[in-house]
Scaffold this motif. Structure first.
Motif, mmCIF file in Angstrom:
data_model
loop_
_atom_site.group_PDB
_atom_site.id
_atom_site.type_symbol
_atom_site.label_atom_id
_atom_site.label_comp_id
_atom_site.label_asym_id
_atom_site.label_seq_id
_atom_site.Cartn_x
_atom_site.Cartn_y
_atom_site.Cartn_z
ATOM 1 N N PRO A 7 16.457 7.714 14.074
ATOM 2 C CA PRO A 7 16.848 6.373 13.621
ATOM 3 C C PRO A 7 16.426 6.063 12.187
ATOM 4 O O PRO A 7 17.154 5.382 11.467
ATOM 5 N N LEU A 8 15.273 6.581 11.766
ATOM 6 C CA LEU A 8 14.835 6.335 10.398
ATOM 7 C C LEU A 8 15.807 6.964 9.404
ATOM 8 O O LEU A 8 16.224 6.317 8.432
ATOM 9 N N ALA A 9 16.193 8.202 9.656
ATOM 10 C CA ALA A 9 17.161 8.865 8.771
ATOM 11 C C ALA A 9 18.490 8.129 8.780
ATOM 12 O O ALA A 9 19.146 8.004 7.736
ATOM 13 N N ALA A 10 18.898 7.623 9.940
ATOM 14 C CA ALA A 10 20.158 6.871 10.023
ATOM 15 C C ALA A 10 20.073 5.587 9.208
ATOM 16 O O ALA A 10 21.015 5.230 8.493
ATOM 17 N N ALA A 11 18.936 4.893 9.297
ATOM 18 C CA ALA A 11 18.752 3.673 8.507
ATOM 19 C C ALA A 11 18.776 3.988 7.018
ATOM 20 O O ALA A 11 19.418 3.278 6.228
ATOM 21 N N LEU A 12 18.081 5.050 6.629
ATOM 22 C CA LEU A 12 18.075 5.462 5.218
ATOM 23 C C LEU A 12 19.492 5.770 4.726
ATOM 24 O O LEU A 12 19.875 5.366 3.625
ATOM 25 N N ALA A 13 20.269 6.467 5.551
ATOM 26 C CA ALA A 13 21.644 6.816 5.171
ATOM 27 C C ALA A 13 22.492 5.568 4.972
ATOM 28 O O ALA A 13 23.277 5.476 4.024
ATOM 29 N N ARG A 14 22.359 4.576 5.871
ATOM 30 C CA ARG A 14 23.140 3.346 5.733
ATOM 31 C C ARG A 14 22.742 2.594 4.468
ATOM 32 O O ARG A 14 23.575 2.026 3.771
ATOM 33 N N VAL A 15 21.443 2.564 4.175
ATOM 34 C CA VAL A 15 20.981 1.875 2.965
ATOM 35 C C VAL A 15 21.487 2.607 1.725
ATOM 36 O O VAL A 15 21.973 1.972 0.775
ATOM 37 N N GLU A 16 21.399 3.923 1.729
ATOM 38 C CA GLU A 16 21.898 4.696 0.591
ATOM 39 C C GLU A 16 23.398 4.492 0.393
ATOM 40 O O GLU A 16 23.873 4.385 -0.739
ATOM 41 N N ALA A 53 16.641 -4.144 -6.128
ATOM 42 C CA ALA A 53 17.056 -4.348 -7.526
ATOM 43 C C ALA A 53 16.777 -3.106 -8.362
ATOM 44 O O ALA A 53 17.612 -2.696 -9.174
ATOM 45 N N ALA A 54 15.621 -2.499 -8.131
ATOM 46 C CA ALA A 54 15.263 -1.300 -8.900
ATOM 47 C C ALA A 54 16.184 -0.123 -8.586
ATOM 48 O O ALA A 54 16.390 0.749 -9.432
ATOM 49 N N ALA A 55 16.746 -0.104 -7.385
ATOM 50 C CA ALA A 55 17.639 0.991 -6.987
ATOM 51 C C ALA A 55 19.075 0.789 -7.473
ATOM 52 O O ALA A 55 19.866 1.725 -7.450
ATOM 53 N N LEU A 56 19.407 -0.423 -7.901
ATOM 54 C CA LEU A 56 20.768 -0.728 -8.358
ATOM 55 C C LEU A 56 20.917 -0.453 -9.852
ATOM 56 O O LEU A 56 19.949 -0.529 -10.605
ATOM 57 N N ALA A 84 13.222 4.292 0.026
ATOM 58 C CA ALA A 84 13.017 5.097 1.234
ATOM 59 C C ALA A 84 11.604 4.902 1.767
ATOM 60 O O ALA A 84 11.390 4.808 2.987
ATOM 61 N N GLN A 85 10.633 4.800 0.865
ATOM 62 C CA GLN A 85 9.249 4.552 1.288
ATOM 63 C C GLN A 85 9.115 3.170 1.936
ATOM 64 O O GLN A 85 8.397 3.001 2.927
ATOM 65 N N ALA A 86 9.811 2.189 1.385
ATOM 66 C CA ALA A 86 9.767 0.837 1.955
ATOM 67 C C ALA A 86 10.367 0.816 3.359
ATOM 68 O O ALA A 86 9.838 0.167 4.263
ATOM 69 N N ILE A 87 11.449 1.546 3.555
ATOM 70 C CA ILE A 87 12.086 1.608 4.878
ATOM 71 C C ILE A 87 11.174 2.328 5.865
ATOM 72 O O ILE A 87 11.000 1.884 7.006
ATOM 73 N N ALA A 88 10.565 3.411 5.435
ATOM 74 C CA ALA A 88 9.622 4.128 6.298
ATOM 75 C C ALA A 88 8.437 3.227 6.647
ATOM 76 O O ALA A 88 7.951 3.241 7.789
ATOM 77 N N ALA A 89 7.986 2.428 5.692
ATOM 78 C CA ALA A 89 6.881 1.499 5.952
ATOM 79 C C ALA A 89 7.289 0.449 6.991
ATOM 80 O O ALA A 89 6.475 0.049 7.834
ATOM 81 N N ASP A 128 0.835 -1.208 0.000
ATOM 82 C CA ASP A 128 0.000 0.000 0.000
ATOM 83 C C ASP A 128 0.867 1.253 0.000
ATOM 84 O O ASP A 128 0.576 2.221 -0.697
ATOM 85 N N ARG A 129 1.922 1.226 0.800
ATOM 86 C CA ARG A 129 2.819 2.385 0.887
ATOM 87 C C ARG A 129 3.514 2.643 -0.446
ATOM 88 O O ARG A 129 3.741 3.786 -0.828
ATOM 89 N N LEU A 130 3.843 1.564 -1.159
ATOM 90 C CA LEU A 130 4.570 1.700 -2.417
ATOM 91 C C LEU A 130 3.660 1.973 -3.623
ATOM 92 O O LEU A 130 4.131 2.450 -4.648
ATOM 93 N N ALA A 131 2.378 1.684 -3.466
ATOM 94 C CA ALA A 131 1.438 1.860 -4.578
ATOM 95 C C ALA A 131 1.438 3.315 -5.053
ATOM 96 O O ALA A 131 1.287 4.241 -4.262
ATOM 97 N N GLY A 132 1.643 3.485 -6.335
ATOM 98 C CA GLY A 132 1.612 4.820 -6.923
ATOM 99 C C GLY A 132 2.866 5.650 -6.705
ATOM 100 O O GLY A 132 2.944 6.777 -7.175
ATOM 101 N N GLN A 133 3.848 5.107 -5.991
ATOM 102 C CA GLN A 133 5.102 5.840 -5.770
ATOM 103 C C GLN A 133 6.037 5.598 -6.952
ATOM 104 O O GLN A 133 6.286 4.459 -7.321
ATOM 105 N N SER A 134 6.551 6.660 -7.516
ATOM 106 C CA SER A 134 7.487 6.491 -8.626
ATOM 107 C C SER A 134 8.904 6.892 -8.234
ATOM 108 O O SER A 134 9.859 6.507 -8.893
ATOM 109 N N GLU A 135 9.039 7.642 -7.157
ATOM 110 C CA GLU A 135 10.359 8.073 -6.699
ATOM 111 C C GLU A 135 10.569 7.664 -5.244
ATOM 112 O O GLU A 135 9.619 7.503 -4.481
ATOM 113 N N ASN A 136 11.837 7.501 -4.887
ATOM 114 C CA ASN A 136 12.218 7.180 -3.500
ATOM 115 C C ASN A 136 11.487 5.956 -2.950
ATOM 116 O O ASN A 136 11.104 5.920 -1.789
ATOM 117 N N ARG A 137 11.298 4.965 -3.790
ATOM 118 C CA ARG A 137 10.541 3.779 -3.375
ATOM 119 C C ARG A 137 11.249 3.015 -2.248
ATOM 120 O O ARG A 137 10.598 2.518 -1.337
#
Length: 195
Positions: free
Chosen positions: A180-189, A138-141, A87-92, A76-85
């Motif tokens: 912590p969310l921003a820290a997780a996003l930074a590590r993933v990025e 995979a889509a981010a790589l 990051a949206q998955a991590i936030a979810a 549901d969180r990813l539905a219709g998202q075209s950018e930062n997917r």
């Protein structure tokens, strides 16, 4: 005494899982009681074991329900998202864990005995949610590195999980981490950029 013939076996299974999930979400794994589930649905504890087979099977069914809810929330969180997917998955991930804290932690607190493997339907539920993560990694790589998505996704899940768990149990607060969310996003990025 229970209402022994009021419901079919399938109806009983659904009632037990629904009430078990409700109770688990309320009191957590350590205080979960199959006897209380039976009481709340108006049946005996024997009915629970007759329908589910064992306490382990009951917990797998309840945790499977949690996985279904989690996957639906993620999709549901990813539905219709075209950018930062990603990051949206991590936030979810963080959102689901914080809104379903006891049910989410029960996924990790409950363990089958070492010599037992989960049934195929439970494994399929775990695979279904991890497949979403692999798809987003995979889509981010870059196209040439997409074959690395599955092992990378496992490592990134561990990273996000650790950040989320530390956020929920207060460890990050003790360590001075305010986001912590921003820290997780930074590590993933960082990991995605390295690939």
């Amino acid at each position: 005494m229970g209402r022994r013939s009021d419901h079919t076996r399938e109806e009983l299974h659904a009632m037990i899982v629904r009430e078990g999930h409700r109770q688990l979400s309320e009191v957590g794994f350590a205080r979960f009681s199959a006897r209380e589930v039976a009481k709340r649905i108006g049946y005996s504890i024997g009915t629970i074991y007759n329908v589910m087979g064992s306490l382990d099977a009951l917990m797998l069914a309840i945790n499977g329900h949690t996985l279904d809810l989690w996957r639906a929330a993620l999709e549901d969180r990813l539905a219709g998202q075209s950018e930062n997917r990603l990051a949206q998955a991590i936030a979810a991930y963080f959102d689901f864990a914080s809104h379903h804290r006891h049910a989410w932690t029960a996924l990790y607190d409950f363990r089958l005995p070492e010599n037992e493997v989960p049934p195929p339907d439970y494994t399929a539920r775990v695979t279904a949610i991890t497949d979403v993560v692999v798809r987003e990694v995979a889509a981010a790589l870059p196209p040439a590195r997409r074959a690395e998505a599955q092992p990378l996704a496992r490592s990134l899940l561990a990273t996000v999980h650790g950040h989320c768990f530390f956020a929920l149990n207060g460890t990050f607060r003790l360590l001075g981490e305010t986001d912590p969310l921003a820290a997780a996003l930074a590590r993933v990025e960082d990991a995605i950029s390295a690939h």
